[in-house]
Scaffold this motif. Structure first.
Motif, PDB file in Angstrom:
ATOM      1  N   ASP A   2      29.226  35.948  38.607  1.00 25.81           N
ATOM      2  CA  ASP A   2      28.012  35.719  38.113  1.00 25.81           C
ATOM      3  C   ASP A   2      28.040  37.247  37.838  1.00 25.81           C
ATOM      4  O   ASP A   2      28.008  38.471  38.555  1.00 25.81           O
ATOM      5  CB  ASP A   2      27.390  34.861  38.832  1.00 25.81           C
ATOM      6  N   ASP A   3      26.671  37.566  36.866  1.00 30.37           N
ATOM      7  CA  ASP A   3      25.867  38.917  36.441  1.00 30.37           C
ATOM      8  C   ASP A   3      25.276  38.955  37.207  1.00 30.37           C
ATOM      9  O   ASP A   3      25.069  40.502  37.813  1.00 30.37           O
ATOM     10  CB  ASP A   3      25.102  38.700  35.096  1.00 30.37           C
ATOM     11  N   PHE A   6      27.398  40.637  39.683  1.00 29.38           N
ATOM     12  CA  PHE A   6      28.048  42.051  38.880  1.00 29.38           C
ATOM     13  C   PHE A   6      27.036  43.030  39.570  1.00 29.38           C
ATOM     14  O   PHE A   6      27.409  44.213  40.041  1.00 29.38           O
ATOM     15  CB  PHE A   6      28.059  41.653  37.769  1.00 29.38           C
ATOM     16  N   PRO A  50      31.255  38.933  33.401  1.00 30.72           N
ATOM     17  CA  PRO A  50      30.486  37.948  33.444  1.00 30.72           C
ATOM     18  C   PRO A  50      29.621  37.891  32.847  1.00 30.72           C
ATOM     19  O   PRO A  50      29.743  38.942  31.275  1.00 30.72           O
ATOM     20  CB  PRO A  50      29.460  37.903  34.633  1.00 30.72           C
ATOM     21  N   HIS A 101      37.380  44.316  38.130  1.00 28.23           N
ATOM     22  CA  HIS A 101      37.509  42.721  37.220  1.00 28.23           C
ATOM     23  C   HIS A 101      38.495  42.740  36.285  1.00 28.23           C
ATOM     24  O   HIS A 101      38.656  41.782  35.659  1.00 28.23           O
ATOM     25  CB  HIS A 101      35.905  42.453  36.439  1.00 28.23           C
TER      26      HIS A 101
END
Length: 200
Positions: A2-3, A6, A50, A101
């Motif tokens: 998720d953000d 990240f 994300p 990613h």
């Protein structure tokens, strides 16, 4: 990922920056990389990230500025308001997180489109955790303690053939500097200062 994860990973790679500085470096890098890519590649990269990071990239998709790593570093540093050396560090740290990613198809697209120096920035890197010093339960002996494995300190060690009486003035009086009469030539008055030489 998720953000939050990240950004935490990116902050960890960035090193000792404050939260605002880190977030600015992350946002600038996402934008600069998106601007360097074609619409297709930038969209592929955004899909792999994300949602928050993808949204930042999609805001600038279509600029297609291109450039090699030095051009991208210059844009990053200028927008962050930092020296070029810091721009290099920030771009490298965040691009490596982005690269982790990306799937194989996206990396192939990047390799086909981007300058090789930019593709290298996106290559996932191995970041080793900081090493932790381990201390032995048994203290090691050192040279200052006499000799490896010894228990006598060097200051207490005595060499059997040492001239222990030399300092006291009892033995070797003719070899001490304070009582020496000079070189052999001086003792025999054959120096150039005396005006005599072996030839005369």
């Amino acid at each position: 990922m998720d953000d939050t994860s990240f950004r935490e990973l990116a902050r960890e790679r960035l090193g000792p920056l404050g939260p605002e500085e880190s977030d600015r470096a992350i946002d600038v890098t996402l934008r600069v990389l998106a601007e360097a890519c074609s619409r297709c590649l930038a969209d592929h990269i955004a899909e792999a990230l994300p949602p928050g990071a993808a949204k930042i990239m999609r805001e600038v998709i279509g600029h297609e500025l291109g450039g090699d790593a030095s051009a991208i570093v210059a844009r990053t540093a200028r927008r962050e308001g930092v020296r070029t050396a810091l721009g290099v560090e920030h771009l490298g740290a965040i691009a490596s997180v982005i690269g982790e990613h990306l799937d194989d198809e996206t990396m192939r697209l990047a390799e086909a489109e981007l300058d090789p120096s930019v593709v290298r920035l996106l290559q996932p890197r191995r970041f080793a955790p900081p090493t932790i010093a381990h201390h032995d339960a048994h203290p090691r002996t050192t040279l200052s303690e006499g000799h490896p494995g010894g228990t006598d300190q060097l200051a207490q060690a005595h060499h059997s053939s040492a001239h222990v009486d030399s300092v006291s003035g009892v033995a070797h009086e003719d070899e001490r500097l304070s009582t020496a009469h000079g070189t052999r030539q001086e003792q025999q008055h054959e120096t150039l200062a005396e005006g005599r030489s072996k030839r005369s």
